[in-house]
Design a protein around this motif. Structure first.
Motif, PDB file in Angstrom:
ATOM      1  N   ALA A  42     -25.844  15.610  15.164  1.00  0.00           N
ATOM      2  CA  ALA A  42     -25.442  16.616  16.157  1.00  0.00           C
ATOM      3  C   ALA A  42     -23.930  16.788  16.252  1.00  0.00           C
ATOM      4  N   LEU A  43     -23.177  15.715  16.074  1.00  0.00           N
ATOM      5  CA  LEU A  43     -21.737  15.735  16.343  1.00  0.00           C
ATOM      6  C   LEU A  43     -20.978  16.884  15.681  1.00  0.00           C
ATOM      7  N   PRO A  44     -21.230  17.216  14.415  1.00  0.00           N
ATOM      8  CA  PRO A  44     -20.439  18.283  13.789  1.00  0.00           C
ATOM      9  C   PRO A  44     -20.627  19.662  14.424  1.00  0.00           C
ATOM     10  N   TYR A  45     -21.672  19.831  15.222  1.00  0.00           N
ATOM     11  CA  TYR A  45     -22.000  21.154  15.752  1.00  0.00           C
ATOM     12  C   TYR A  45     -21.828  21.265  17.261  1.00  0.00           C
ATOM     13  N   LEU A  46     -21.503  20.176  17.917  1.00  0.00           N
ATOM     14  CA  LEU A  46     -21.346  20.222  19.374  1.00  0.00           C
ATOM     15  C   LEU A  46     -20.051  20.942  19.735  1.00  0.00           C
ATOM     16  N   PRO A  47     -20.094  21.862  20.702  1.00  0.00           N
ATOM     17  CA  PRO A  47     -18.877  22.581  21.095  1.00  0.00           C
ATOM     18  C   PRO A  47     -17.968  21.699  21.942  1.00  0.00           C
ATOM     19  N   LYS A  48     -16.693  22.016  21.928  1.00  0.00           N
ATOM     20  CA  LYS A  48     -15.756  21.263  22.762  1.00  0.00           C
ATOM     21  C   LYS A  48     -15.941  21.602  24.235  1.00  0.00           C
ATOM     22  N   VAL A  49     -16.383  22.821  24.513  1.00  0.00           N
ATOM     23  CA  VAL A  49     -16.587  23.262  25.890  1.00  0.00           C
ATOM     24  C   VAL A  49     -18.054  23.617  26.077  1.00  0.00           C
ATOM     25  N   SER A  50     -18.683  23.071  27.108  1.00  0.00           N
ATOM     26  CA  SER A  50     -20.101  23.304  27.355  1.00  0.00           C
ATOM     27  C   SER A  50     -20.347  24.686  27.944  1.00  0.00           C
ATOM     28  N   GLN A  51     -21.549  25.225  27.665  1.00  0.00           N
ATOM     29  CA  GLN A  51     -21.971  26.464  28.322  1.00  0.00           C
ATOM     30  C   GLN A  51     -22.201  26.226  29.805  1.00  0.00           C
ATOM     31  N   THR A  52     -22.833  25.106  30.127  1.00  0.00           N
ATOM     32  CA  THR A  52     -23.015  24.663  31.512  1.00  0.00           C
ATOM     33  C   THR A  52     -22.870  23.150  31.516  1.00  0.00           C
ATOM     34  N   ALA A  53     -22.893  22.563  32.714  1.00  0.00           N
ATOM     35  CA  ALA A  53     -22.802  21.106  32.819  1.00  0.00           C
ATOM     36  C   ALA A  53     -24.020  20.412  32.235  1.00  0.00           C
ATOM     37  N   LEU A  54     -25.130  21.148  32.083  1.00  0.00           N
ATOM     38  CA  LEU A  54     -26.350  20.569  31.528  1.00  0.00           C
ATOM     39  C   LEU A  54     -26.300  20.472  30.006  1.00  0.00           C
ATOM     40  N   HIS A  55     -25.421  21.241  29.376  1.00  0.00           N
ATOM     41  CA  HIS A  55     -25.343  21.283  27.922  1.00  0.00           C
ATOM     42  C   HIS A  55     -24.376  20.214  27.407  1.00  0.00           C
ATOM     43  N   PRO A  56     -24.827  19.313  26.552  1.00  0.00           N
ATOM     44  CA  PRO A  56     -23.906  18.316  25.989  1.00  0.00           C
ATOM     45  C   PRO A  56     -22.820  18.981  25.139  1.00  0.00           C
ATOM     46  N   ASN A  57     -21.600  18.519  25.301  1.00  0.00           N
ATOM     47  CA  ASN A  57     -20.511  18.989  24.445  1.00  0.00           C
ATOM     48  C   ASN A  57     -20.057  17.850  23.534  1.00  0.00           C
ATOM     49  N   LEU A  58     -18.959  18.060  22.825  1.00  0.00           N
ATOM     50  CA  LEU A  58     -18.487  17.044  21.893  1.00  0.00           C
ATOM     51  C   LEU A  58     -18.137  15.747  22.618  1.00  0.00           C
TER      52      LEU A  58
END
Length: 468
Positions: free
Chosen positions: A198-214
């Motif tokens: 997952a790490l290479p595709y996680l965004p630095k900024v989340s769409q919401t607090a529920l969405h995991p980011n980098l």
């Protein structure tokens, strides 16, 4: 498994048809919608109550991190067994009903499996956008499995992890998906691989607090490696996580802003919890024991005594209260509480432990005191200073247990430390003239599967990990 059947029925009731389901689901009822676009699938990540519940009430009761009333102890034998550390109680026999910890976790896993299986074939999105949702589901699935293995199985020990059983591993949303109760090592390998992919595709900024980011990915990696006693990797990913977010909330400031309410004697007027979706310490947000807008748990007097003098976070959250024959610290915050996600304070304290384990005591205490300065009122604050590793580690554990009270982490840490055998965790208390003890080697540290799971394991089998 039984929960998958429950989930399938629930989804059918909504008229949703999943690509991974059997042919008899292929006909979409009139007026219903089959998820096809990325937005359709991504909406499942916003289903907060269903897919982000992290209920660890058994662990919280065992640690006495929440108060159990005399009425509850009298009427609920399972709560009594955990809270009063009853070594003779048959907790397996007492788990006669479904348990939210188990079923909510697998319900979420079923959803995340669906996304992992289907979202890359969704429409109205770029490949990059689809891969982000795929990666977020991978992290959330791994987080659920981490919670399950650290609740229902023994803690990770490298020498035995390949031979001891953990929990059923399910990787498909198909209601007939097979499950296998894998070893602890196999499950940890699976968790680490999910995050790695997952790490290479996680965004630095989340769409919401529920969405995991980098930052969430790095922070969770650090948590997992710490539980495996791999302090080098835990420190590496703690530093990476803190590079993404290193904010600490000013609890001293919160107290000063609200002290006109907080300090009123015998008044329990609630102030607003800052630990919600916009809490600056959040990497990601997940509900814990408290699922909705409400107040959090009250705590026993003995537990309250383990907080530092002048801890503004404690003073702002609980106040001593007596009703009838019962005295405890009553909750005084109202709102949302991130008790199931990951916050920066946990990562600061993971970093502090790893530095102390490496003999870098001064650096470790520098990290610890950075946290404490945002918590302890100036009149009570003093830097913790020592050159002794054991003293430093115990100070770190004390702060971490207090910071993460009513989350899974103090329970997971205690099990890890008990298995290591150097900084063992045990408790003693007196009630009704009797002394009760939770020893570091008690079988109570591993929770039994509920009967509903073992008797209805779906397309697999489940073997209990404890005798009672």
């Amino acid at each position: 498994m039984k929960n998958i059947y429950k989930k399938a029925a629930f989804l059918l009731a909504l008229g949703l048809t999943f690509a991974s389901c059997e042919n008899y689901l292929d006909d979409v009822p009139k007026g219903s919608k089959s998820p096809t676009t990325l937005a359709d699938y991504e909406a499942f990540l916003r289903d907060e109550y269903t897919n982000h519940r992290v209920n660890i009430i058994g662990a919280s009761l065992l640690l006495n991190d929440q108060y159990a009333t005399l009425a509850t102890l009298s009427s609920d034998r399972l709560t009594n067994a955990n809270y009063m550390w009853d070594e003779n109680a048959d907790r397996i026999a007492l788990k006669v009903s479904d348990e939210t910890t188990f079923y909510a976790s697998y319900q979420g896993i079923s959803t995340f499996n669906l996304l992992i299986e289907s979202v890359l074939n969704s429409t109205k999105a770029t490949e990059e956008e689809k891969r982000v949702v795929w990666a977020e589901a991978k992290v959330l699935r791994a987080m659920n499995y981490f919670n399950l293995v650290n609740f229902y199985a023994d803690t990770y020990v490298a020498s035995t992890a390949a031979t001891k059983l953990s929990v059923p591993l399910i990787t498909s949303a198909n209601i007939n998906a097979p499950s296998k109760q894998v070893t602890i090592q196999e499950l940890y390998d699976f968790i680490l691989n999910d995050v790695k992919e997952a790490l290479p595709y996680l965004p630095k900024v989340s769409q919401t607090a529920l969405h995991p980011n980098l930052g969430t990915g790095y922070a969770f990696y650090s948590r997992v490696y710490l539980q495996m006693n791999n302090y080098t990797e835990a420190l590496k990913y703690a530093d990476l996580a803190l590079a993404e977010n290193n904010k600490l909330y000013d609890w001293v400031g919160y107290y000063n802003t609200n002290k006109a309410i907080i300090d009123v004697p015998n008044s329990y007027t609630a102030t607003t919890s800052p630990m919600g979706f916009n809490y600056v310490e959040n990497y990601n947000y997940r509900h814990g024991i408290t699922n909705n807008l409400s107040t959090e748990n009250s705590i026993p007097v003995e537990r309250a005594q383990r907080f530092e003098t002048g801890d503004a976070r404690f003073i702002s959250r609980w106040k001593i209260y007596t009703v009838g024959a019962e005295t405890y610290y009553r909750r005084t915050l109202s709102g949302f509480f991130n008790l199931g996600g990951i916050t920066t304070v946990e990562i600061y304290l993971i970093k502090a432990e790893c530095l102390a384990r490496a003999g870098q005591i001064s650096d470790a205490l520098g990290v610890l005191n950075t946290v404490r300065k945002t918590r302890i009122l100036p009149a009570s604050y003093q830097d913790i200073s020592t050159t002794d590793q054991a003293t430093a580690l115990r100070a770190i554990y004390r702060t971490k247990n207090n910071e993460l009270v009513n989350t899974l982490i103090p329970f997971a840490d205690a099990r890890r430390l008990n298995a290591e055998g150097v900084y063992k965790v045990s408790f003693t208390k007196t009630a009704n003239g009797n002394t009760y003890t939770l020893s570091s080697d008690s079988h109570l540290w591993t929770m039994p599967f509920p009967q509903g799971a073992t008797q209805n394991p779906g397309n697999g089998t489940i073997t209990q990990n404890v005798d009672k």
